[in-house]
Design a protein around this motif. Structure first.
Motif, PDB file in Angstrom:
ATOM      1  N   TRP A  21      20.778  -2.722 -49.016  1.00 53.71           N
ATOM      2  CA  TRP A  21      19.750  -1.731 -49.351  1.00 53.71           C
ATOM      3  C   TRP A  21      18.486  -1.941 -48.515  1.00 53.71           C
ATOM      4  O   TRP A  21      17.834  -0.967 -48.107  1.00 53.71           O
ATOM      5  CB  TRP A  21      19.420  -1.781 -50.847  1.00 53.71           C
ATOM      6  N   ALA A  22      18.142  -3.202 -48.235  1.00 51.87           N
ATOM      7  CA  ALA A  22      16.956  -3.492 -47.427  1.00 51.87           C
ATOM      8  C   ALA A  22      17.181  -3.082 -45.973  1.00 51.87           C
ATOM      9  O   ALA A  22      16.260  -2.567 -45.305  1.00 51.87           O
ATOM     10  CB  ALA A  22      16.602  -4.970 -47.522  1.00 51.87           C
ATOM     11  N   PHE A  34      16.059  -3.437 -35.169  1.00 54.10           N
ATOM     12  CA  PHE A  34      17.350  -3.266 -35.836  1.00 54.10           C
ATOM     13  C   PHE A  34      18.108  -4.594 -35.924  1.00 54.10           C
ATOM     14  O   PHE A  34      18.814  -4.845 -36.895  1.00 54.10           O
ATOM     15  CB  PHE A  34      18.191  -2.216 -35.108  1.00 54.10           C
ATOM     16  N   GLU A  35      17.959  -5.427 -34.894  1.00 51.15           N
ATOM     17  CA  GLU A  35      18.585  -6.754 -34.938  1.00 51.15           C
ATOM     18  C   GLU A  35      17.991  -7.588 -36.065  1.00 51.15           C
ATOM     19  O   GLU A  35      18.705  -8.269 -36.809  1.00 51.15           O
ATOM     20  CB  GLU A  35      18.390  -7.456 -33.597  1.00 51.15           C
ATOM     21  N   LYS A  36      16.672  -7.514 -36.206  1.00 54.93           N
ATOM     22  CA  LYS A  36      16.006  -8.239 -37.287  1.00 54.93           C
ATOM     23  C   LYS A  36      16.449  -7.701 -38.649  1.00 54.93           C
ATOM     24  O   LYS A  36      16.531  -8.449 -39.641  1.00 54.93           O
ATOM     25  CB  LYS A  36      14.482  -8.107 -37.140  1.00 54.93           C
ATOM     26  N   ALA A  37      16.731  -6.386 -38.687  1.00 50.71           N
ATOM     27  CA  ALA A  37      17.162  -5.775 -39.948  1.00 50.71           C
ATOM     28  C   ALA A  37      18.601  -6.119 -40.302  1.00 50.71           C
ATOM     29  O   ALA A  37      19.042  -5.832 -41.418  1.00 50.71           O
ATOM     30  CB  ALA A  37      16.997  -4.261 -39.869  1.00 50.71           C
ATOM     31  N   GLY A  38      19.338  -6.706 -39.346  1.00 53.55           N
ATOM     32  CA  GLY A  38      20.691  -7.136 -39.672  1.00 53.55           C
ATOM     33  C   GLY A  38      21.793  -6.490 -38.875  1.00 53.55           C
ATOM     34  O   GLY A  38      22.974  -6.767 -39.099  1.00 53.55           O
ATOM     35  N   ILE A  39      21.456  -5.609 -37.902  1.00 54.15           N
ATOM     36  CA  ILE A  39      22.476  -4.984 -37.044  1.00 54.15           C
ATOM     37  C   ILE A  39      22.674  -5.890 -35.839  1.00 54.15           C
ATOM     38  O   ILE A  39      21.780  -6.034 -35.001  1.00 54.15           O
ATOM     39  CB  ILE A  39      22.044  -3.570 -36.596  1.00 54.15           C
ATOM     40  N   THR A  40      23.834  -6.500 -35.718  1.00 49.22           N
ATOM     41  CA  THR A  40      24.070  -7.501 -34.672  1.00 49.22           C
ATOM     42  C   THR A  40      24.887  -6.966 -33.504  1.00 49.22           C
ATOM     43  O   THR A  40      24.794  -7.484 -32.387  1.00 49.22           O
ATOM     44  CB  THR A  40      24.789  -8.730 -35.262  1.00 49.22           C
ATOM     45  N   SER A  41      25.712  -5.936 -33.712  1.00 49.58           N
ATOM     46  CA  SER A  41      26.540  -5.388 -32.640  1.00 49.58           C
ATOM     47  C   SER A  41      25.659  -4.715 -31.577  1.00 49.58           C
ATOM     48  O   SER A  41      24.789  -3.899 -31.903  1.00 49.58           O
ATOM     49  CB  SER A  41      27.530  -4.369 -33.203  1.00 49.58           C
ATOM     50  N   GLN A  42      25.883  -5.059 -30.302  1.00 49.10           N
ATOM     51  CA  GLN A  42      25.084  -4.494 -29.209  1.00 49.10           C
ATOM     52  C   GLN A  42      25.233  -2.978 -29.145  1.00 49.10           C
ATOM     53  O   GLN A  42      24.243  -2.253 -28.984  1.00 49.10           O
ATOM     54  CB  GLN A  42      25.519  -5.123 -27.882  1.00 49.10           C
ATOM     55  N   SER A  43      26.461  -2.478 -29.269  1.00 48.52           N
ATOM     56  CA  SER A  43      26.679  -1.035 -29.201  1.00 48.52           C
ATOM     57  C   SER A  43      26.049  -0.317 -30.392  1.00 48.52           C
ATOM     58  O   SER A  43      25.503   0.784 -30.245  1.00 48.52           O
ATOM     59  CB  SER A  43      28.180  -0.728 -29.143  1.00 48.52           C
ATOM     60  N   MET A  47       7.638  -3.803 -45.735  1.00 49.10           N
ATOM     61  CA  MET A  47       8.190  -4.398 -46.949  1.00 49.10           C
ATOM     62  C   MET A  47       9.666  -4.765 -46.761  1.00 49.10           C
ATOM     63  O   MET A  47      10.099  -5.871 -47.122  1.00 49.10           O
ATOM     64  CB  MET A  47       8.034  -3.424 -48.119  1.00 49.10           C
ATOM     65  N   ALA A  48      10.449  -3.843 -46.165  1.00 49.79           N
ATOM     66  CA  ALA A  48      11.881  -4.089 -45.972  1.00 49.79           C
ATOM     67  C   ALA A  48      12.118  -5.284 -45.058  1.00 49.79           C
ATOM     68  O   ALA A  48      12.954  -6.153 -45.349  1.00 49.79           O
ATOM     69  CB  ALA A  48      12.543  -2.840 -45.395  1.00 49.79           C
ATOM     70  N   LEU A  49      11.385  -5.353 -43.941  1.00 48.43           N
ATOM     71  CA  LEU A  49      11.565  -6.456 -42.999  1.00 48.43           C
ATOM     72  C   LEU A  49      11.112  -7.786 -43.596  1.00 48.43           C
ATOM     73  O   LEU A  49      11.710  -8.836 -43.314  1.00 48.43           O
ATOM     74  CB  LEU A  49      10.808  -6.165 -41.700  1.00 48.43           C
ATOM     75  N   THR A  50      10.068  -7.753 -44.413  1.00 47.70           N
ATOM     76  CA  THR A  50       9.605  -8.982 -45.079  1.00 47.70           C
ATOM     77  C   THR A  50      10.652  -9.480 -46.079  1.00 47.70           C
ATOM     78  O   THR A  50      10.932 -10.687 -46.155  1.00 47.70           O
ATOM     79  CB  THR A  50       8.264  -8.716 -45.802  1.00 47.70           C
ATOM     80  N   ILE A  51      11.247  -8.568 -46.845  1.00 49.53           N
ATOM     81  CA  ILE A  51      12.298  -8.951 -47.804  1.00 49.53           C
ATOM     82  C   ILE A  51      13.509  -9.531 -47.072  1.00 49.53           C
ATOM     83  O   ILE A  51      14.057 -10.566 -47.467  1.00 49.53           O
ATOM     84  CB  ILE A  51      12.707  -7.726 -48.657  1.00 49.53           C
ATOM     85  N   ILE A  52      13.908  -8.875 -45.973  1.00 48.61           N
ATOM     86  CA  ILE A  52      15.046  -9.367 -45.186  1.00 48.61           C
ATOM     87  C   ILE A  52      14.744 -10.747 -44.622  1.00 48.61           C
ATOM     88  O   ILE A  52      15.595 -11.644 -44.603  1.00 48.61           O
ATOM     89  CB  ILE A  52      15.377  -8.370 -44.050  1.00 48.61           C
ATOM     90  N   ILE A  80       2.736 -13.636 -37.029  1.00 53.12           N
ATOM     91  CA  ILE A  80       2.472 -13.181 -38.407  1.00 53.12           C
ATOM     92  C   ILE A  80       3.705 -12.570 -39.062  1.00 53.12           C
ATOM     93  O   ILE A  80       3.572 -11.919 -40.098  1.00 53.12           O
ATOM     94  CB  ILE A  80       1.293 -12.187 -38.453  1.00 53.12           C
ATOM     95  N   THR A  81       4.869 -12.756 -38.484  1.00 58.88           N
ATOM     96  CA  THR A  81       6.161 -12.189 -38.889  1.00 58.88           C
ATOM     97  C   THR A  81       6.237 -10.716 -38.495  1.00 58.88           C
ATOM     98  O   THR A  81       5.211 -10.021 -38.391  1.00 58.88           O
ATOM     99  CB  THR A  81       6.456 -12.311 -40.396  1.00 58.88           C
ATOM    100  N   ILE A  82       7.452 -10.229 -38.308  1.00 53.43           N
ATOM    101  CA  ILE A  82       7.636  -8.842 -37.878  1.00 53.43           C
ATOM    102  C   ILE A  82       7.203  -7.864 -38.970  1.00 53.43           C
ATOM    103  O   ILE A  82       6.654  -6.794 -38.693  1.00 53.43           O
ATOM    104  CB  ILE A  82       9.098  -8.603 -37.445  1.00 53.43           C
ATOM    105  N   GLY A  83       7.401  -8.246 -40.241  1.00 48.89           N
ATOM    106  CA  GLY A  83       6.913  -7.406 -41.335  1.00 48.89           C
ATOM    107  C   GLY A  83       5.399  -7.330 -41.341  1.00 48.89           C
ATOM    108  O   GLY A  83       4.812  -6.258 -41.562  1.00 48.89           O
ATOM    109  N   GLY A  84       4.737  -8.466 -41.068  1.00 43.15           N
ATOM    110  CA  GLY A  84       3.279  -8.500 -41.019  1.00 43.15           C
ATOM    111  C   GLY A  84       2.716  -7.605 -39.940  1.00 43.15           C
ATOM    112  O   GLY A  84       1.653  -6.979 -40.115  1.00 43.15           O
TER     113      GLY A  84
END
Length: 462
Positions: free
Chosen positions: A314-315, A242-251, A300-305, A380-384
């Motif tokens: 949207w990603a 989730f952090e990689k997807a862009g959620i930065t708040s710990q809670s 696919m979503a993590l690779t785009i991000i 290999i990246t998280i998406g890989g």
């Protein structure tokens, strides 16, 4: 986190033999005692080395529980509801994961020096309830028959069967599987045994029959695919994802993780009601198909991000939805069916040790995935990584479709006839159904001879 699964190999190695020695029920008590000690060691650990000792002890308990819980449940369950009941260990594992997520979120408000100790030490509480509750449960009738205690086995079967007639039929099947002649009806009878279990391991590993070899491949294969398709990576590292997807708040990350546990638990509850209605194969193939699609969209979503300089809402939404879809589709089939299938396909005399082999593979792969996920994602990246898990799931779907027969509604003794022809199991299934139609009692020479050969080799009871 991952080392617990490696330590659990010790538990899986000795749980089968222990349960054959002291019984299924008391082996669960042993597992509870080990859990209790491990939780206390971790909660009161004065340093990192002692914490790892606690992890070591708890890991052995995990190994014991992963073997004995499904074996015991399968052996006391009637064929009509075995899938529903044998999925319970997986249900409550996931309920425990959800409670862990929720309690960790609550305990995160405590001072740091105290919070992590409570998170780990609280595991001692349910182990006490487990040890006490088991004492009120009946022993496995199949284990009792293997000890020659027919009178005790009959009493247990009378309690857990729908009718006296069903209890007698189940007892007759178990006696045949154990090599006891039908006319032996004393409360205590002699049962052919092989000392120290050498014969069991020889029949499983060194010189298996085609039937046992097929069963072993199916049991190991389903456990291998369950773990290498990435479930532990998602469960353990969902905050990182989730952090990689862009959620930065710990809670927010912790709350999203709670959502993962909630979805996983809810869908596995749904699966328990479908296992005995729809069957193992349709649920398993549908589940793995859904996992393939959700892993593809997550990768696919993590690779785009990863390759975007801006925050793509949207990603991020697709990544979160894909994680939830993955745990949902996993829990509807792949999660509960692995334990159900593995515990019901092995012949009676080989069941405890055969199940322990599958669980050992499960724990090795779980530990490997858990301990290498972060390094693998950097390489290999998280998406890989999730595209890799998708490839494993595709291979698993083909394996399940071609090699795993349907076991719904079959008795533990009867289903052994389905194995041994590998890719031709469908013709064996048709032949079995044909024989049942010819013989109103559902028995045939094929069935009787197969059971004798699979369970014991040449019968030695006279």
């Amino acid at each position: 986190m991952g080392i617990l699964n490696i330590y659990s190999l010790i538990g899986t190695a000795v749980a089968g033999r222990t349960s054959d020695w002291i019984g299924r029920r008391y082996t669960i008590v042993v597992a509870a005692a080990i859990f209790f000690a491990g939780a206390l060691f971790m909660g009161f650990a004065p340093n990192y080395a002692f914490l790892m000792v606690g992890r070591f002890v708890a890991g052995i308990g995990v190994g014991f529980a992963c073997v004995i819980a499904p074996v015991y449940t399968a052996e006391v369950s009637p064929a009509s509801s075995r899938g529903f009941l044998t999925s319970f260990p997986e249900v409550f594992i996931n309920a425990g994961i959800l409670l862990g997520y929720v309690s960790n979120y609550a305990f995160s408000t405590l001072p740091l020096h105290l919070g992590w100790r409570v998170m780990l030490g609280i595991g001692a509480v349910p182990s006490v309830f487990l040890a006490v509750a088991v004492l009120a449960m009946p022993e496995s009738p199949r284990w009792l028959v293997l000890q020659g205690r027919l009178g005790d086995a009959k009493k247990v079967l009378d309690k857990i069967s729908d009718s006296k007639e069903e209890a007698l039929l189940r007892l007759a099947d178990i006696k045949e599987a154990a090599g006891i002649l039908p006319e032996c009806n004393d409360d205590i009878v002699a049962v052919p045994k092989r000392s120290h279990g050498e014969g069991v391991w020889r029949d499983l590993i060194l010189h298996p029959t085609p039937t046992v070899r097929h069963i072993l491949i199916a049991g190991i294969g389903i456990h291998f695919v369950q773990q290498t398709s990435g479930i532990d990576a998602v469960v353990l590292y969902s905050p990182k994802i989730f952090e990689k997807a862009g959620i930065t708040s710990q809670s927010h990350k912790l709350l999203a993780t709670v959502a993962v546990g909630f979805v996983k638990t809810m869908f596995i509850l749904v699966a328990t009601f479908l296992l005995d209605r729809i069957g193992r194969r349709p649920l398993l193939l549908t589940s793995v198909g859904g996992m393939i699609l959700s892993l593809a969209s997550l990768g696919m979503a993590l690779t785009i991000i990863d390759h975007s300089d801006t925050k793509l809402i949207w990603a991020i939404a697709l990544a979160i939805a894909s994680v939830l879809a993955f745990v949902a589709t996993f829990s509807i089939g792949m999660g509960p069916i692995t334990m159900v299938y593995n515990s019901e396909i092995f012949p009676l005399r080989l069941r405890a040790q055969g199940t322990s082999i599958g669980v050992a593979v499960n724990r090795v792969m779980s530990g490997t995935i858990s301990m290498t996920f972060l390094s693998f994602s950097k390489a290999i990246t998280i998406g890989g990584v999730f595209f890799f898990f998708m490839g494993v799931a595709i291979a698993g779907w083909v394996f399940f479709y071609t090699l795993l027969p349907e076991t719904q509604g079959k008795t533990l003794e009867e289903m052994q006839v389905l194995f041994g022809t590998f890719f031709k199991w469908r013709s064996t299934m048709r032949e079995l159904e044909k024989n049942k139609r010819v013989d109103g009692n559902g028995e045939s020479n094929v069935y009787t001879n197969s059971i004798s050969q699979i369970q014991l080799g040449p019968l030695t009871a006279k």
